[in-house]
Enzyme design. Structure first.
Site, mmCIF file in Angstrom:
data_model
loop_
_atom_site.group_PDB
_atom_site.id
_atom_site.type_symbol
_atom_site.label_atom_id
_atom_site.label_comp_id
_atom_site.label_asym_id
_atom_site.label_seq_id
_atom_site.Cartn_x
_atom_site.Cartn_y
_atom_site.Cartn_z
ATOM 1 N N ASP A 29 47.412 56.743 42.135
ATOM 2 C CA ASP A 29 48.215 55.507 41.990
ATOM 3 C C ASP A 29 49.188 55.505 40.809
ATOM 4 O OD1 ASP A 29 46.489 54.955 44.026
ATOM 5 O OD2 ASP A 29 45.573 53.183 43.135
ATOM 6 N N LYS A 134 46.320 53.797 50.341
ATOM 7 C CA LYS A 134 44.982 53.189 50.417
ATOM 8 C C LYS A 134 45.077 51.685 50.163
ATOM 9 C CE LYS A 134 43.799 54.376 45.610
ATOM 10 N NZ LYS A 134 43.779 53.022 45.084
ATOM 11 N N VAL A 162 45.815 56.032 37.359
ATOM 12 C CA VAL A 162 45.617 54.695 36.782
ATOM 13 C C VAL A 162 45.010 53.762 37.820
ATOM 14 C CG1 VAL A 162 47.518 54.989 35.160
ATOM 15 C CG2 VAL A 162 47.994 53.972 37.387
ATOM 16 N N CYS A 167 40.976 51.788 39.755
ATOM 17 C CA CYS A 167 41.042 52.732 40.878
ATOM 18 C C CYS A 167 40.456 54.103 40.560
ATOM 19 C CB CYS A 167 42.463 52.837 41.377
ATOM 20 S SG CYS A 167 42.981 51.293 42.183
HETATM 21 N N1 TIU Z 1 45.298 51.508 40.961
HETATM 22 C C1 TIU Z 1 44.631 50.523 40.347
HETATM 23 O O1 TIU Z 1 43.920 50.757 39.378
HETATM 24 N N2 TIU Z 1 44.854 49.228 40.799
HETATM 25 C C2 TIU Z 1 44.752 48.104 40.027
HETATM 26 O O2 TIU Z 1 44.947 46.999 40.512
HETATM 27 N N3 TIU Z 1 44.463 48.281 38.695
HETATM 28 C C3 TIU Z 1 44.423 47.335 37.721
HETATM 29 O O3 TIU Z 1 43.992 47.648 36.624
HETATM 30 N N4 TIU Z 1 44.891 46.118 37.974
#
Ligand code: TIU
Length: 226
Positions: A29, A134, A162, A167
């Site tokens: 992500d 996803k 991240v 995630c």
């Molecule tokens: N990819 C992921 O971590 N999605 C989130 O929404 N992360 C947050 O920390 N908000």
């Protein structure tokens, strides 16, 4: 007989070993929606600048894994344009300035195919590298990720992306339950909350590596001889 070259990484809580032939680098992500202004991360009230430090080390890891011919899989969190895969429990959470599916400065927030939902330029997938969209926080839920790993006979995952406690954690927990050995690269994962980042990494390595290992990316580059 196939040759196996098991490499060893200096990791927490003890050395991590992997065979490049059965390992994938999973980059989770690294999207504009999380890392640049005007996206999902910012609508939630976060300082998206806090994630930028992951870009340079992840770019170096991508280059090393590409040179070593190791499988690389990218993921992107996102929803179908008709939002049929977005449960109200996710859409109606909190009080963001824009909700998932709303029009933002980089297109519709967290919708597949929009500019904001795509991966940042610095970490763009190369042609042929799989990109898994996803709808959830974990990479296995409602995707072909597990099937893709099985087809490629992957048993070990080296993880960047991240955010550390959302995630990345969800995916590593899902992967560990499915039998994958996961190494999380401490400087290639990031959070909007430095304290959560630190503790999330500690949680992975605690209790004898309860669901994985943690190492700086330099330790993996060393193992690859880069
Ligand atoms: N990819 C992921 O971590 N999605 C989130 O929404 N992360 C947050 O920390 N908000």
């Amino acid at each position: 007989m196939p040759t196996t070259a098991v490499l060893t990484v200096d990791a927490r809580p003890y050395p991590y070993t992997f065979d490049p032939a059965t390992t994938a680098l999973v980059v989770i992500d690294m999207q504009r929606d999380f890392m640049e202004p005007g996206g999902f991360g910012e609508t939630l009230g976060n300082d998206v600048g806090l994630l930028r430090s992951t870009i340079e080390p992840t770019a170096a890891v991508l280059a090393a894994f590409r040179a070593a011919g190791i499988l690389i899989v990218h993921t992107r969190e996102g929803h179908r344009p008709d939002l049929s895969d977005l449960p109200p429990a996710k859409r109606d959470r909190g009080s963001p300035t824009l909700r998932i599916g709303d029009e933002g400065p980089k297109g519709r927030i967290l919708v597949v195919g929009e500019e904001g939902q795509d991966i940042v330029d610095e970490l763009k997938p190369l042609p042929g590298e799989p990109v898994v969209d996803k709808p959830g926080k974990g990479a296995f839920y409602a995707t072909n990720f597990g099937e893709l790993l099985r087809e490629q006979q992957i048993t070990s995952l080296i993880v960047a992306g991240v955010t550390t406690e959302v995630c990345v954690h969800t995916t590593v927990r899902e992967a560990n339950d499915r039998g994958y050995e996961c190494l999380v690269l401490a400087d290639c994962v990031g959070s909007y909350f430095p304290e959560f980042h630190r503790v999330a990494l500690d949680m992975i390595a605690a209790q004898g590596g309860i669901f994985g290992w943690v190492a700086p990316s330099a330790a993996v580059l060393d193992a690859l001889g880069r």
